[in-house]
Design an enzyme around this catalytic site. Structure first.
Site, PDB file in Angstrom:
ATOM      1  N   LYS A 276       0.847  -1.201   0.000  1.00 26.48           N
ATOM      2  CA  LYS A 276       0.000   0.000   0.000  1.00 26.48           C
ATOM      3  C   LYS A 276       0.881   1.250   0.000  1.00 26.48           C
ATOM      4  O   LYS A 276       2.013   1.190   0.483  1.00 26.48           O
ATOM      5  CB  LYS A 276      -0.854   0.028   1.277  1.00 26.48           C
ATOM      6  N   ARG A 351     -10.462 -11.372   1.596  1.00 30.05           N
ATOM      7  CA  ARG A 351     -11.334 -12.418   1.028  1.00 30.05           C
ATOM      8  C   ARG A 351     -10.653 -13.771   1.075  1.00 30.05           C
ATOM      9  O   ARG A 351     -11.315 -14.808   1.159  1.00 30.05           O
ATOM     10  CB  ARG A 351     -11.763 -12.009  -0.391  1.00 30.05           C
TER      11      ARG A 351
HETATM   12  N1  BES Z   1      -8.157  -3.675   4.231  1.00 33.93           N
HETATM   13  C1  BES Z   1      -8.316  -3.258   2.903  1.00 33.93           C
HETATM   14  C2  BES Z   1      -9.615  -2.485   2.653  1.00 33.93           C
HETATM   15  C3  BES Z   1      -9.704  -1.108   3.237  1.00 33.93           C
HETATM   16  C4  BES Z   1      -9.311  -0.016   2.520  1.00 33.93           C
HETATM   17  C5  BES Z   1     -10.247  -0.921   4.478  1.00 33.93           C
HETATM   18  C6  BES Z   1      -9.444   1.245   3.043  1.00 33.93           C
HETATM   19  C7  BES Z   1     -10.391   0.345   5.006  1.00 33.93           C
HETATM   20  C8  BES Z   1      -9.986   1.432   4.300  1.00 33.93           C
HETATM   21  C9  BES Z   1      -8.333  -4.461   1.949  1.00 33.93           C
HETATM   22  O1  BES Z   1      -7.574  -5.531   2.358  1.00 33.93           O
HETATM   23  C10 BES Z   1      -7.777  -3.973   0.656  1.00 33.93           C
HETATM   24  O2  BES Z   1      -6.647  -3.574   0.640  1.00 33.93           O
HETATM   25  N2  BES Z   1      -8.590  -4.004  -0.389  1.00 33.93           N
HETATM   26  C11 BES Z   1      -8.182  -3.541  -1.649  1.00 33.93           C
HETATM   27  C12 BES Z   1      -8.719  -4.480  -2.688  1.00 33.93           C
HETATM   28  C13 BES Z   1      -8.193  -4.208  -4.065  1.00 33.93           C
HETATM   29  C14 BES Z   1      -6.727  -4.542  -4.158  1.00 33.93           C
HETATM   30  C15 BES Z   1      -8.980  -5.046  -5.040  1.00 33.93           C
HETATM   31  C16 BES Z   1      -8.758  -2.139  -1.852  1.00 33.93           C
HETATM   32  O3  BES Z   1      -9.892  -1.899  -1.469  1.00 33.93           O
HETATM   33  O4  BES Z   1      -8.029  -1.288  -2.333  1.00 33.93           O
HETATM   34 ZN    ZN Z   2      -5.536  -5.372   1.750  1.00 35.01          ZN
END
Ligand code: BES
Ligand code: ZN
Ligand code: ZN
Length: 496
Positions: A276, A351
Protein backbone atom coordinates in the site's frame (compact mmCIF):
# COMPACT_ATOMS: atom_id res chain seq x y z
CA UNK A 1 -18.48 2.95 35.91
CA UNK A 2 -21.38 2.52 38.30
CA UNK A 3 -24.96 3.17 37.20
CA UNK A 4 -27.76 3.20 39.75
CA UNK A 5 -31.40 4.21 39.85
CA UNK A 6 -32.81 6.48 42.52
CA UNK A 7 -36.21 7.82 43.51
CA UNK A 8 -34.58 10.71 45.39
CA UNK A 9 -35.69 14.27 44.57
CA UNK A 10 -33.22 15.35 41.87
CA UNK A 11 -32.56 18.73 43.50
CA UNK A 12 -31.26 16.90 46.59
CA UNK A 13 -28.57 15.23 44.49
CA UNK A 14 -25.20 16.33 45.76
CA UNK A 15 -23.12 15.48 42.65
CA UNK A 16 -21.47 17.68 40.05
CA UNK A 17 -24.12 17.79 37.35
CA UNK A 18 -27.84 17.15 37.09
CA UNK A 19 -29.11 16.60 33.54
CA UNK A 20 -32.58 17.10 32.09
CA UNK A 21 -33.46 16.03 28.53
CA UNK A 22 -35.70 18.56 26.77
CA UNK A 23 -37.46 18.61 23.43
CA UNK A 24 -36.95 21.40 20.92
CA UNK A 25 -39.30 24.32 21.48
CA UNK A 26 -42.51 24.18 19.46
CA UNK A 27 -43.58 27.54 18.05
CA UNK A 28 -43.01 30.24 20.62
CA UNK A 29 -42.79 27.97 23.63
CA UNK A 30 -39.52 27.41 25.44
CA UNK A 31 -38.37 23.79 25.96
CA UNK A 32 -39.91 22.37 29.14
CA UNK A 33 -37.80 20.54 31.74
CA UNK A 34 -40.13 20.21 34.75
CA UNK A 35 -37.62 21.78 37.15
CA UNK A 36 -38.57 25.35 38.21
CA UNK A 37 -35.00 26.53 38.87
CA UNK A 38 -33.64 25.33 35.54
CA UNK A 39 -36.83 26.33 33.70
CA UNK A 40 -36.24 30.01 34.53
CA UNK A 41 -32.80 29.82 32.91
CA UNK A 42 -34.15 27.90 29.94
CA UNK A 43 -36.80 30.59 29.42
CA UNK A 44 -34.19 33.35 29.54
CA UNK A 45 -31.84 31.49 27.19
CA UNK A 46 -34.77 30.75 24.88
CA UNK A 47 -35.81 34.41 24.79
CA UNK A 48 -32.22 35.32 23.91
CA UNK A 49 -32.41 32.62 21.18
CA UNK A 50 -29.38 30.90 22.77
CA UNK A 51 -31.07 27.65 23.66
CA UNK A 52 -33.86 26.03 21.68
CA UNK A 53 -33.39 22.42 22.71
CA UNK A 54 -31.90 21.40 19.38
CA UNK A 55 -30.31 17.97 19.12
CA UNK A 56 -26.88 18.14 20.78
CA UNK A 57 -27.45 21.58 22.36
CA UNK A 58 -26.69 22.04 26.06
CA UNK A 59 -27.41 24.79 28.57
CA UNK A 60 -25.30 24.67 31.73
CA UNK A 61 -26.57 26.68 34.71
CA UNK A 62 -25.35 27.15 38.28
CA UNK A 63 -28.02 27.17 41.00
CA UNK A 64 -27.51 29.36 44.07
CA UNK A 65 -25.97 27.12 46.66
CA UNK A 66 -26.93 27.87 50.22
CA UNK A 67 -24.78 26.45 52.99
CA UNK A 68 -25.85 23.10 54.44
CA UNK A 69 -28.36 22.63 51.66
CA UNK A 70 -27.70 19.70 49.40
CA UNK A 71 -27.98 20.52 45.72
CA UNK A 72 -26.14 19.71 42.51
CA UNK A 73 -23.35 22.07 41.39
CA UNK A 74 -24.76 22.42 37.88
CA UNK A 75 -28.17 22.02 36.31
CA UNK A 76 -27.95 21.14 32.65
CA UNK A 77 -30.59 21.03 29.92
CA UNK A 78 -29.76 18.78 26.97
CA UNK A 79 -31.69 19.21 23.73
CA UNK A 80 -33.05 16.15 21.99
CA UNK A 81 -34.38 18.05 18.99
CA UNK A 82 -37.85 18.24 17.51
CA UNK A 83 -37.75 15.29 15.13
CA UNK A 84 -39.99 12.36 15.88
CA UNK A 85 -38.67 10.55 18.95
CA UNK A 86 -36.53 7.53 18.10
CA UNK A 87 -33.87 5.38 19.71
CA UNK A 88 -31.01 7.21 18.04
CA UNK A 89 -32.06 10.58 19.52
CA UNK A 90 -31.61 9.19 23.03
CA UNK A 91 -28.22 7.69 22.15
CA UNK A 92 -27.10 11.06 20.81
CA UNK A 93 -28.49 12.71 23.95
CA UNK A 94 -26.50 10.22 26.08
CA UNK A 95 -23.34 11.00 24.12
CA UNK A 96 -23.96 14.73 24.59
CA UNK A 97 -24.35 14.20 28.34
CA UNK A 98 -20.99 12.36 28.46
CA UNK A 99 -19.27 15.13 26.45
CA UNK A 100 -20.82 17.85 28.61
CA UNK A 101 -19.62 16.08 31.78
CA UNK A 102 -16.14 15.84 30.26
CA UNK A 103 -16.12 19.55 29.47
CA UNK A 104 -16.82 20.30 33.16
CA UNK A 105 -14.42 17.56 34.35
CA UNK A 106 -17.33 16.02 36.24
CA UNK A 107 -17.19 12.38 37.28
CA UNK A 108 -20.47 12.06 39.17
CA UNK A 109 -23.72 12.92 37.46
CA UNK A 110 -27.44 12.41 37.78
CA UNK A 111 -29.71 12.14 34.75
CA UNK A 112 -33.44 12.67 35.10
CA UNK A 113 -35.15 10.04 32.95
CA UNK A 114 -37.74 11.89 30.83
CA UNK A 115 -40.69 9.76 31.92
CA UNK A 116 -43.38 11.96 30.43
CA UNK A 117 -42.24 11.62 26.81
CA UNK A 118 -44.31 9.51 24.50
CA UNK A 119 -41.69 6.80 24.01
CA UNK A 120 -41.14 3.42 25.74
CA UNK A 121 -39.30 4.04 28.99
CA UNK A 122 -37.15 0.92 28.75
CA UNK A 123 -35.89 2.04 25.35
CA UNK A 124 -35.16 5.55 26.62
CA UNK A 125 -33.06 4.08 29.43
CA UNK A 126 -31.38 1.58 27.08
CA UNK A 127 -30.36 4.17 24.49
CA UNK A 128 -29.37 6.87 26.99
CA UNK A 129 -27.12 4.31 28.67
CA UNK A 130 -25.59 3.25 25.35
CA UNK A 131 -24.94 6.89 24.46
CA UNK A 132 -23.44 7.81 27.83
CA UNK A 133 -21.19 4.76 28.14
CA UNK A 134 -20.08 4.84 24.48
CA UNK A 135 -19.65 8.63 24.64
CA UNK A 136 -17.51 8.32 27.76
CA UNK A 137 -15.01 6.13 25.91
CA UNK A 138 -11.37 7.00 25.56
CA UNK A 139 -8.26 4.89 24.94
CA UNK A 140 -5.47 6.09 27.20
CA UNK A 141 -3.46 2.94 27.83
CA UNK A 142 -0.32 4.30 26.18
CA UNK A 143 -0.45 7.82 27.69
CA UNK A 144 2.25 7.84 30.34
CA UNK A 145 1.92 11.35 31.84
CA UNK A 146 -1.60 10.81 33.05
CA UNK A 147 -1.58 13.26 35.97
CA UNK A 148 -1.74 16.25 33.68
CA UNK A 149 -4.22 19.03 34.47
CA UNK A 150 -5.42 19.04 30.88
CA UNK A 151 -6.32 15.37 31.07
CA UNK A 152 -9.99 14.69 30.54
CA UNK A 153 -12.01 13.38 33.44
CA UNK A 154 -14.29 10.41 32.83
CA UNK A 155 -17.52 9.40 34.46
CA UNK A 156 -17.36 7.12 37.47
CA UNK A 157 -20.93 7.27 38.71
CA UNK A 158 -24.27 7.87 37.04
CA UNK A 159 -27.55 8.00 38.91
CA UNK A 160 -30.82 7.85 37.01
CA UNK A 161 -33.64 9.69 38.69
CA UNK A 162 -36.80 7.74 37.85
CA UNK A 163 -40.10 6.86 39.47
CA UNK A 164 -40.64 3.59 37.62
CA UNK A 165 -37.44 1.75 38.24
CA UNK A 166 -38.35 -1.67 36.73
CA UNK A 167 -38.52 -0.51 33.10
CA UNK A 168 -35.52 1.76 33.55
CA UNK A 169 -33.44 -1.06 35.04
CA UNK A 170 -34.45 -3.41 32.25
CA UNK A 171 -33.35 -0.95 29.55
CA UNK A 172 -30.25 0.15 31.41
CA UNK A 173 -28.98 -3.45 31.58
CA UNK A 174 -29.37 -3.96 27.82
CA UNK A 175 -27.70 -0.63 27.04
CA UNK A 176 -24.82 -1.32 29.39
CA UNK A 177 -24.04 -4.74 27.92
CA UNK A 178 -24.15 -3.35 24.38
CA UNK A 179 -21.97 -0.34 25.18
CA UNK A 180 -19.39 -2.22 27.24
CA UNK A 181 -19.02 -4.72 24.40
CA UNK A 182 -18.83 -1.93 21.79
CA UNK A 183 -16.09 -0.29 23.86
CA UNK A 184 -14.27 -3.61 24.08
CA UNK A 185 -14.18 -3.80 20.26
CA UNK A 186 -12.81 -0.23 20.21
CA UNK A 187 -10.10 -1.22 22.71
CA UNK A 188 -8.96 -4.13 20.55
CA UNK A 189 -8.86 -1.91 17.46
CA UNK A 190 -6.99 0.90 19.22
CA UNK A 191 -4.21 -1.48 20.26
CA UNK A 192 -1.24 -1.14 17.92
CA UNK A 193 -0.33 -3.85 15.42
CA UNK A 194 2.88 -4.63 17.31
CA UNK A 195 0.84 -5.60 20.35
CA UNK A 196 -2.48 -6.90 19.02
CA UNK A 197 -1.34 -9.81 16.90
CA UNK A 198 -3.14 -13.05 16.07
CA UNK A 199 -1.88 -14.36 19.43
CA UNK A 200 -3.83 -11.66 21.25
CA UNK A 201 -7.01 -12.55 19.44
CA UNK A 202 -6.43 -16.12 20.62
CA UNK A 203 -5.77 -14.94 24.18
CA UNK A 204 -8.91 -12.83 24.30
CA UNK A 205 -10.96 -15.76 23.03
CA UNK A 206 -9.45 -17.79 25.88
CA UNK A 207 -10.55 -15.13 28.37
CA UNK A 208 -14.08 -15.25 26.95
CA UNK A 209 -14.27 -19.04 27.00
CA UNK A 210 -13.08 -19.15 30.62
CA UNK A 211 -15.50 -16.44 31.70
CA UNK A 212 -18.59 -17.71 29.91
CA UNK A 213 -17.93 -21.42 29.32
CA UNK A 214 -17.79 -21.24 25.52
CA UNK A 215 -16.26 -24.19 23.71
CA UNK A 216 -13.05 -22.91 22.14
CA UNK A 217 -10.71 -24.12 19.43
CA UNK A 218 -7.67 -22.31 18.06
CA UNK A 219 -5.87 -23.66 15.01
CA UNK A 220 -2.22 -22.72 14.38
CA UNK A 221 -0.28 -23.08 11.14
CA UNK A 222 0.24 -26.87 11.18
CA UNK A 223 -3.45 -27.56 11.83
CA UNK A 224 -4.38 -24.99 9.16
CA UNK A 225 -2.10 -26.83 6.73
CA UNK A 226 -3.76 -30.15 7.50
CA UNK A 227 -7.13 -28.48 6.87
CA UNK A 228 -5.76 -27.19 3.54
CA UNK A 229 -6.48 -23.55 4.35
CA UNK A 230 -4.24 -22.18 1.63
CA UNK A 231 -5.81 -18.72 1.73
CA UNK A 232 -5.17 -17.98 5.40
CA UNK A 233 -1.73 -19.61 5.25
CA UNK A 234 -0.87 -17.83 2.00
CA UNK A 235 -1.63 -14.40 3.47
CA UNK A 236 0.34 -15.34 6.58
CA UNK A 237 3.48 -16.34 4.60
CA UNK A 238 5.11 -12.91 4.73
CA UNK A 239 4.72 -12.59 8.47
CA UNK A 240 6.75 -13.83 11.46
CA UNK A 241 3.69 -14.42 13.65
CA UNK A 242 1.73 -17.58 12.83
CA UNK A 243 -1.89 -17.34 11.72
CA UNK A 244 -4.69 -18.38 14.07
CA UNK A 245 -8.17 -19.54 13.30
CA UNK A 246 -10.25 -18.91 16.40
CA UNK A 247 -13.56 -20.64 17.01
CA UNK A 248 -15.92 -20.03 19.93
CA UNK A 249 -19.22 -21.86 20.37
CA UNK A 250 -22.12 -20.68 22.48
CA UNK A 251 -24.64 -23.50 22.96
CA UNK A 252 -28.07 -23.26 24.55
CA UNK A 253 -28.45 -27.03 24.80
CA UNK A 254 -31.84 -26.65 23.10
CA UNK A 255 -33.05 -27.29 19.58
CA UNK A 256 -32.59 -23.78 18.23
CA UNK A 257 -31.12 -22.39 15.00
CA UNK A 258 -27.37 -21.84 14.71
CA UNK A 259 -26.04 -18.46 13.68
CA UNK A 260 -22.43 -18.35 12.52
CA UNK A 261 -20.49 -15.08 12.77
CA UNK A 262 -17.19 -14.63 10.95
CA UNK A 263 -14.94 -11.58 11.39
CA UNK A 264 -11.86 -10.52 9.43
CA UNK A 265 -9.00 -10.40 11.96
CA UNK A 266 -6.25 -8.88 9.82
CA UNK A 267 -4.01 -7.40 12.52
CA UNK A 268 -2.06 -5.23 10.07
CA UNK A 269 -2.58 -4.85 6.33
CA UNK A 270 0.54 -3.54 4.61
CA UNK A 271 -0.84 -4.81 1.32
CA UNK A 272 1.90 -7.46 1.19
CA UNK A 273 4.00 -7.51 -2.01
CA UNK A 274 1.31 -5.30 -3.60
CA UNK A 275 2.38 -2.79 -0.96
CA UNK A 276 0.00 0.00 0.00
CA UNK A 277 1.11 3.65 -0.30
CA UNK A 278 2.71 5.01 2.89
CA UNK A 279 0.21 7.80 3.60
CA UNK A 280 -2.42 6.60 6.04
CA UNK A 281 -1.00 3.08 6.21
CA UNK A 282 -1.02 3.28 10.02
CA UNK A 283 -4.81 3.00 9.90
CA UNK A 284 -4.43 -0.53 8.59
CA UNK A 285 -3.97 -1.69 12.18
CA UNK A 286 -7.77 -1.35 12.21
CA UNK A 287 -8.13 -4.06 9.57
CA UNK A 288 -9.12 -6.45 12.36
CA UNK A 289 -12.32 -4.59 13.27
CA UNK A 290 -14.56 -7.35 11.89
CA UNK A 291 -12.85 -9.91 14.14
CA UNK A 292 -13.01 -7.48 17.07
CA UNK A 293 -16.75 -6.97 16.53
CA UNK A 294 -17.43 -10.70 16.46
CA UNK A 295 -15.47 -11.43 19.65
CA UNK A 296 -16.87 -8.38 21.46
CA UNK A 297 -20.34 -9.55 20.48
CA UNK A 298 -19.52 -12.92 22.08
CA UNK A 299 -18.80 -10.98 25.26
CA UNK A 300 -22.35 -9.62 25.14
CA UNK A 301 -23.73 -13.07 24.35
CA UNK A 302 -21.86 -14.54 27.32
CA UNK A 303 -23.39 -11.86 29.53
CA UNK A 304 -26.97 -12.20 28.24
CA UNK A 305 -27.05 -15.90 27.43
CA UNK A 306 -29.82 -15.79 24.81
CA UNK A 307 -32.07 -18.84 24.70
CA UNK A 308 -33.17 -18.48 21.06
CA UNK A 309 -29.93 -19.18 19.19
CA UNK A 310 -26.74 -21.21 19.20
CA UNK A 311 -23.88 -19.02 18.07
CA UNK A 312 -20.56 -19.96 16.50
CA UNK A 313 -17.94 -17.23 16.15
CA UNK A 314 -14.94 -17.63 13.83
CA UNK A 315 -12.04 -15.23 13.45
CA UNK A 316 -9.24 -15.89 10.97
CA UNK A 317 -6.33 -13.82 12.29
CA UNK A 318 -3.01 -12.87 10.70
CA UNK A 319 -1.04 -9.86 9.49
CA UNK A 320 -0.47 -9.23 5.76
CA UNK A 321 3.26 -8.48 5.34
CA UNK A 322 5.76 -8.39 2.48
CA UNK A 323 8.36 -10.88 3.84
CA UNK A 324 10.73 -13.00 1.74
CA UNK A 325 8.25 -15.88 1.54
CA UNK A 326 5.22 -13.64 1.07
CA UNK A 327 2.51 -14.45 -1.43
CA UNK A 328 3.20 -12.86 -4.84
CA UNK A 329 0.88 -11.62 -7.56
CA UNK A 330 0.36 -14.54 -9.94
CA UNK A 331 0.57 -17.16 -7.17
CA UNK A 332 -2.27 -19.66 -6.94
CA UNK A 333 -3.66 -20.81 -3.58
CA UNK A 334 -5.99 -23.71 -2.84
CA UNK A 335 -8.70 -23.09 -0.27
CA UNK A 336 -10.21 -25.43 2.32
CA UNK A 337 -13.08 -26.35 -0.02
CA UNK A 338 -10.65 -27.22 -2.84
CA UNK A 339 -11.29 -24.09 -4.93
CA UNK A 340 -8.19 -22.54 -6.46
CA UNK A 341 -7.59 -18.80 -6.60
CA UNK A 342 -5.17 -16.79 -8.69
CA UNK A 343 -3.79 -13.96 -6.58
CA UNK A 344 -3.84 -10.86 -8.75
CA UNK A 345 -3.18 -8.45 -5.92
CA UNK A 346 -1.86 -9.48 -2.50
CA UNK A 347 -3.67 -6.49 -0.98
CA UNK A 348 -7.01 -8.23 -1.64
CA UNK A 349 -6.13 -10.54 1.24
CA UNK A 350 -9.28 -10.26 3.37
CA UNK A 351 -11.33 -12.42 1.03
CA UNK A 352 -8.57 -15.06 1.02
CA UNK A 353 -8.61 -15.51 4.79
CA UNK A 354 -12.42 -15.28 5.02
CA UNK A 355 -12.85 -17.87 2.26
CA UNK A 356 -11.18 -20.55 4.39
CA UNK A 357 -13.03 -19.54 7.55
CA UNK A 358 -16.40 -19.55 5.75
CA UNK A 359 -15.93 -22.83 3.90
CA UNK A 360 -14.68 -24.59 7.04
CA UNK A 361 -17.48 -23.11 9.15
CA UNK A 362 -20.38 -23.98 6.84
CA UNK A 363 -19.16 -27.56 6.46
CA UNK A 364 -18.38 -28.14 10.12
CA UNK A 365 -21.34 -26.39 11.77
CA UNK A 366 -24.08 -26.40 9.07
CA UNK A 367 -25.39 -23.07 10.39
CA UNK A 368 -28.90 -21.79 9.63
CA UNK A 369 -27.45 -18.38 8.82
CA UNK A 370 -23.97 -16.99 8.31
CA UNK A 371 -22.88 -13.37 8.66
CA UNK A 372 -19.38 -12.12 8.00
CA UNK A 373 -18.05 -8.68 8.90
CA UNK A 374 -14.95 -7.31 7.25
CA UNK A 375 -13.08 -4.12 6.45
CA UNK A 376 -12.90 -5.54 2.96
CA UNK A 377 -12.77 -2.85 0.29
CA UNK A 378 -11.84 0.81 -0.10
CA UNK A 379 -14.51 0.83 -2.81
CA UNK A 380 -17.31 0.71 -0.22
CA UNK A 381 -16.17 4.17 0.93
CA UNK A 382 -16.47 5.46 -2.63
CA UNK A 383 -20.04 4.15 -2.80
CA UNK A 384 -21.43 4.75 0.68
CA UNK A 385 -18.95 7.06 2.38
CA UNK A 386 -18.65 6.69 6.13
CA UNK A 387 -22.35 6.60 6.97
CA UNK A 388 -23.51 3.09 6.07
CA UNK A 389 -21.92 -0.33 5.90
CA UNK A 390 -22.29 -2.30 2.66
CA UNK A 391 -24.54 -5.35 2.81
CA UNK A 392 -24.57 -8.24 0.34
CA UNK A 393 -26.58 -11.39 0.75
CA UNK A 394 -27.96 -14.44 -1.01
CA UNK A 395 -31.11 -14.35 1.14
CA UNK A 396 -33.78 -11.62 1.21
CA UNK A 397 -35.16 -12.48 4.67
CA UNK A 398 -31.76 -12.49 6.33
CA UNK A 399 -30.93 -9.27 4.56
CA UNK A 400 -34.13 -7.58 5.79
CA UNK A 401 -33.48 -8.73 9.36
CA UNK A 402 -30.00 -7.25 9.24
CA UNK A 403 -31.20 -3.97 7.74
CA UNK A 404 -33.80 -3.65 10.48
CA UNK A 405 -31.26 -4.36 13.20
CA UNK A 406 -28.99 -1.77 11.59
CA UNK A 407 -31.69 0.89 11.69
CA UNK A 408 -32.56 0.08 15.31
CA UNK A 409 -28.99 0.03 16.55
CA UNK A 410 -27.86 3.19 14.75
CA UNK A 411 -25.51 1.16 12.55
CA UNK A 412 -27.27 1.44 9.19
CA UNK A 413 -26.47 -0.57 6.08
CA UNK A 414 -27.22 -0.39 2.39
CA UNK A 415 -27.75 -3.54 0.36
CA UNK A 416 -25.84 -4.00 -2.89
CA UNK A 417 -26.75 -6.48 -5.63
CA UNK A 418 -24.95 -9.77 -6.25
CA UNK A 419 -26.06 -10.62 -9.78
CA UNK A 420 -24.22 -13.33 -11.64
CA UNK A 421 -22.58 -10.76 -13.95
CA UNK A 422 -20.42 -9.69 -11.01
CA UNK A 423 -19.25 -13.27 -10.50
CA UNK A 424 -18.09 -13.30 -14.14
CA UNK A 425 -15.70 -10.49 -13.26
CA UNK A 426 -13.71 -12.80 -10.96
CA UNK A 427 -13.25 -15.70 -13.39
CA UNK A 428 -9.59 -16.57 -13.85
CA UNK A 429 -7.88 -17.99 -16.94
CA UNK A 430 -5.68 -20.31 -14.90
CA UNK A 431 -7.60 -21.05 -11.66
CA UNK A 432 -11.23 -21.32 -10.50
CA UNK A 433 -11.31 -17.68 -9.40
CA UNK A 434 -9.11 -14.62 -9.17
CA UNK A 435 -9.00 -12.43 -6.09
CA UNK A 436 -9.64 -9.12 -7.88
CA UNK A 437 -12.41 -8.43 -10.35
CA UNK A 438 -11.83 -6.20 -13.35
CA UNK A 439 -14.02 -3.28 -14.48
CA UNK A 440 -15.32 -1.69 -11.28
CA UNK A 441 -17.80 -2.73 -8.56
CA UNK A 442 -14.93 -3.57 -6.20
CA UNK A 443 -17.16 -4.07 -3.16
CA UNK A 444 -19.58 -6.36 -4.97
CA UNK A 445 -16.93 -8.48 -6.68
CA UNK A 446 -15.40 -9.05 -3.22
CA UNK A 447 -18.85 -10.17 -2.03
CA UNK A 448 -19.24 -12.35 -5.12
CA UNK A 449 -15.91 -13.97 -4.26
CA UNK A 450 -17.02 -14.83 -0.71
CA UNK A 451 -20.29 -16.27 -2.02
CA UNK A 452 -18.24 -19.04 -3.64
CA UNK A 453 -17.32 -20.32 -0.17
CA UNK A 454 -20.66 -20.60 1.63
CA UNK A 455 -22.32 -23.34 -0.46
CA UNK A 456 -26.10 -23.07 -0.08
CA UNK A 457 -26.08 -21.48 3.36
CA UNK A 458 -28.12 -18.36 3.99
CA UNK A 459 -25.36 -15.83 4.14
CA UNK A 460 -24.75 -12.09 4.41
CA UNK A 461 -21.54 -10.17 4.03
CA UNK A 462 -21.10 -6.78 5.71
CA UNK A 463 -18.33 -4.53 4.41
CA UNK A 464 -17.42 -2.20 7.29
CA UNK A 465 -14.36 -0.56 5.67
CA UNK A 466 -16.08 2.85 5.76
CA UNK A 467 -17.70 2.57 9.18
CA UNK A 468 -15.20 0.68 11.37
CA UNK A 469 -13.36 3.95 11.95
CA UNK A 470 -14.11 7.51 10.91
CA UNK A 471 -17.81 6.61 11.19
CA UNK A 472 -20.38 9.43 10.95
CA UNK A 473 -19.76 12.28 13.37
CA UNK A 474 -21.98 11.66 16.41
CA UNK A 475 -21.71 12.51 20.09
CA UNK A 476 -21.19 8.88 21.09
CA UNK A 477 -18.83 7.92 18.23
CA UNK A 478 -15.14 8.71 18.78
CA UNK A 479 -12.77 9.81 16.02
CA UNK A 480 -10.94 6.45 15.88
CA UNK A 481 -12.50 2.97 15.80
CA UNK A 482 -16.27 3.02 16.24
CA UNK A 483 -16.90 -0.52 17.49
CA UNK A 484 -19.31 -0.97 14.58
CA UNK A 485 -21.03 -4.32 14.22
CA UNK A 486 -21.28 -5.19 17.90
CA UNK A 487 -24.61 -3.49 18.56
CA UNK A 488 -25.91 -4.44 15.13
CA UNK A 489 -25.25 -8.15 15.74
CA UNK A 490 -26.53 -7.94 19.29
CA UNK A 491 -29.78 -6.34 18.17
CA UNK A 492 -30.16 -8.99 15.50
CA UNK A 493 -29.65 -11.78 18.01
CA UNK A 494 -31.99 -10.24 20.58
CA UNK A 495 -34.79 -9.93 18.06
CA UNK A 496 -34.13 -13.12 16.03
N1 BES B 1 -8.16 -3.67 4.23
C1 BES B 1 -8.32 -3.26 2.90
C2 BES B 1 -9.62 -2.48 2.65
C3 BES B 1 -9.70 -1.11 3.24
C4 BES B 1 -9.31 -0.02 2.52
C5 BES B 1 -10.25 -0.92 4.48
C6 BES B 1 -9.44 1.24 3.04
C7 BES B 1 -10.39 0.35 5.01
C8 BES B 1 -9.99 1.43 4.30
C9 BES B 1 -8.33 -4.46 1.95
O1 BES B 1 -7.57 -5.53 2.36
C10 BES B 1 -7.78 -3.97 0.66
O2 BES B 1 -6.65 -3.57 0.64
N2 BES B 1 -8.59 -4.00 -0.39
C11 BES B 1 -8.18 -3.54 -1.65
C12 BES B 1 -8.72 -4.48 -2.69
C13 BES B 1 -8.19 -4.21 -4.07
C14 BES B 1 -6.73 -4.54 -4.16
C15 BES B 1 -8.98 -5.05 -5.04
C16 BES B 1 -8.76 -2.14 -1.85
O3 BES B 1 -9.89 -1.90 -1.47
O4 BES B 1 -8.03 -1.29 -2.33
ZN1 ZN C 1 -5.54 -5.37 1.75
ZN1 ZN D 1 -7.29 -5.74 4.44
Amino acid sequence: MKITISKQTPMNYHGEMLFFCVQHAKGNKAPQCGNPTLQKNINNAFNAKDFLGKEGQTLITYPNSTKNKKSPTRLVAVGIGKDELCRELFRICGGTIAKSAQSCKASKIMVVIPETLNFPLNEIAECLTEGIVLGNYSFRKYKTNSKNNDDPQFLSSIVYAAKSDRKVREGMKLGLTAAISGNKARDMANEPGNYWTSKHFAEYSHELSKKYGFKRQVFGNSKLASLKMGGLLGVNQGSDEPAQLIILEYRTGKKVPTLMLVGKGLTFDSGGISLKPGAGMQDMKYDMCGGAAVLACMNAIGTEKPSNLDIVAIVPATANMPGPSALKPGDIVTHHNGKTVEVINTDAEGRLILADALSYGVKKFTPDAVIDLATLTGAVIVGLGHHRSGLMSNDDDLSKKIELAGAKSGEPLWRLPLDKEYSKQIESKVADLKNVGDKGAGTITAGAFLKEFVDDSKWAHIDIAGTAWGFTDKSYIPKGPSGIGVRLLLDLIRSW
